[in-house]
Design an enzyme around this catalytic site. Structure first.
Site, PDB file in Angstrom:
ATOM      1  CG  ASN A 163      -8.526  88.885  24.468  1.00  0.00           C
ATOM      2  OD1 ASN A 163      -8.413  90.007  23.971  1.00  0.00           O
ATOM      3  ND2 ASN A 163      -8.737  87.819  23.729  1.00  0.00           N
ATOM      4  CD  GLU A 262      -9.245  88.955  16.149  1.00  0.00           C
ATOM      5  OE1 GLU A 262     -10.142  88.126  16.442  1.00  0.00           O
ATOM      6  OE2 GLU A 262      -8.448  89.419  16.963  1.00  0.00           O
ATOM      7  CB  CYS A 296     -10.664  85.747  19.399  1.00  0.00           C
ATOM      8  SG  CYS A 296      -9.014  86.197  18.802  1.00  0.00           S
ATOM      9  CD  GLU A 470      -5.581  93.408  13.373  1.00  0.00           C
ATOM     10  OE1 GLU A 470      -5.868  94.593  13.611  1.00  0.00           O
ATOM     11  OE2 GLU A 470      -5.698  92.482  14.213  1.00  0.00           O
TER      12      GLU A 470
END
Length: 491
Positions: A163, A262, A296, A470
């Site tokens: 994505n 993640e 997400c 991150e």
């Protein structure tokens, strides 16, 4: 491959191959390839080399061989390579964005924004590379000194999603290289071309051979298992679904590999009674429609106070209905195709389930005639709590709206999920917004804004949305080990 190869990536196989191993562009060891498709047409863009276990082991060898020299390279030099890559990404912004549209499908404006965002990770971590510190001090009891050193963790392996094919790669690559670690990267099979282009730019910027090894493949389990089963791989970072993340965590545990995960999200978007409705609609469009909703941290569930529900629904529905859907490179398009037909089918099943349970369609956009994996921008109202769409990640341009009157009851509903990646709150009362934000079980909260991500901020979730962070100063910590030395120092 030189920079001219970026323009050619979508048109023909590289002269030697599509795997970057030890600084060389190679075919898969067994000669296997697989097709990459254009989501807007369903047509094959080109065939890409498909890495297998032998290629995975060769990449580890290359990374391990390059590790010692890069670890010893001054931080300033590592920083310069990242700065130069940042500049090259900005220089080739338009070409990279078009490449993203071609293999991912997102609208060009979203792709251009992604390239800018992705490049910023190189600039941010170029600056962090020279700030990795050590400490020296007296032991409180006297007689010796404490020396605390930070060292690169070693060979790192990454698995990135389709994505954000540029940003999800640079968000991992940049801090690893800044910390002094060599990298193994397996991009998503749907979008390998962008990762290859980023690798070409890093090479052009002077990154030594072996420090970035990129293995496109349509047989991910074989490649990733080969990496996780090798004791030389000391760090593993994955962005993807919670279900896959659970499996990979089990594999990583066998060799006690340091992991960052993640994973999936199910973000609530809360509109309070005192919200500026027009501003809330703007934030909702950002939070829901960035990247076509295939994000997400996309707003997945809308909880709107009954006092403003009618106004918000009308204005939000009008904005969603006005979205222009089509191939991402067409003028004026703001919603491109979904990544594949399976994604469209899942979205439709969630909408159908909600309608069957009593929800109503308040807004339904249009899609172009002909081929392509398109789904219209959609708003649902009167969505019952047992609808699947409130419990499963939509990953598409559908916004289910529920109403609330009681803040505590709303928070219970908002937090009733195993996920905890992102949340959003709209209110004119900053105190109320912060009170709600602090009670939401999420790693990130947007207050009166629908765009959260920033390379300078820690990105990550709680509960089953992931482990670690991150970006931000925290981002480089994942690639460093702490060593303590007790130094005899007589008083």
């Amino acid at each position: 491959m030189n920079l001219a190869g970026i323009d050619l990536l979508a048109k023909a196989p590289l002269a030697d191959g599509d795997l970057l191993v030890g600084g060389r562009w190679l075919p898969a060891a067994d000669g296997r390839t697989y097709p990459v498709y254009d989501p807007a047409t369903g047509e094959v863009i080109r065939e890409v080399s498909s890495a297998g276990p032998r290629d995975a082991h060769a990449a580890i060898e290359a990374a391990q061989s390059a590790a010692a020299d890069w670890r010893a390279t001054p931080a300033r030099r590592r920083s310069e390579v990242l700065h130069d890559t940042f500049a090259l990404m900005r220089e080739h912004r338009d070409t990279l964005a078009r490449l993203i549209v071609l293999e991912n499908g997102k609208a060009l404006r979203d792709a251009l924004a992604e390239v800018g965002y992705a490049a910023e990770f190189f600039r941010w971590f170029a600056e962090e590379a020279v700030r990795i510190g050590s400490s020296f001090g007296d032991a409180p009891g006297g007689g010796f000194r404490h020396v605390v050193r930070r060292h690169p963790v070693g060979v790192t392996a990454f698995v990135t999603p389709w994505n954000f094919p540029a940003a999800m790669a640079t968000r991992k690559i940049a801090p690893a290289l800044a910390a002094g670690c060599p990298v193994l990267l397996k991009p998503a099979p749907e979008t390998p071309l962008t990762a290859l282009a980023v690798a070409a730019l890093l090479t052009e910027a002077g990154l030594p051979a072996g420090l970035l090894n990129v293995l496109p493949t349509d047989r991910a389990p074989e490649v990733v298992s080969a990496w996780l089963d090798d004791e030389r791989v000391r760090k593993f970072s994955f962005t993807g679904s919670t279900a896959t993340g659970r499996l990979l965590l089990g594999q990583a545990a066998a060799n006690v590999v340091n992991v960052t995960m993640e994973l999936g999200g199910n973000a609530p978007f809360v509109v309070c009674a005192d919200a500026d409705v027009d501003a809330a609609v703007d934030s909702a469009m950002d939070a829901k429609m960035r990247g076509g909703g295939e994000v997400c941290i996309a707003a997945n569930r809308f909880y709107v106070h009954t006092d403003v529900a009618t106004e918000f629904t009308e204005k939000f529905g009008a904005a969603m209905s006005a979205v222009r859907t089509g191939p991402g490179l067409e003028e004026g398009v703001t919603l491109g195709p979904m990544i594949n037909q399976a994604a469209v089918d899942k979205i439709r099943s969630l909408v159908d389930d909600a309608v069957t349970r009593g929800a109503r369609i308040a807004a339904w956009g249009t899609v172009p005639d002909g081929p392509g994996h398109f789904h219209p921008a959609t708003v649902l109202v009167d969505v019952p709590d047992d609808a699947r769409i409130l419990h499963e990640e939509v990953f598409g341009p559908v916004a289910p709206i529920s109403t609330f009157t009681d803040e505590d009851e709303m928070l219970t509903r908002a937090n009733s999920t195993v996920h905890g990646l992102a949340s959003y709150v709209c209110s004119r009362d900053l105190g109320r917004a912060l009170r709600i934000a602090e009670r939401l079980e999420a790693g990130m909260v947007g207050v009166n804004r629908g765009l959260l991500s920033d390379p300078a901020a820690p990105f990550g979730g709680v509960k089953q949305s992931g482990l670690g962070r991150e970006g931000g100063r925290e981002g480089i910590e994942a690639f460093l080990e702490t060593q303590y030395i007790a130094l005899d120092w007589p008083n």
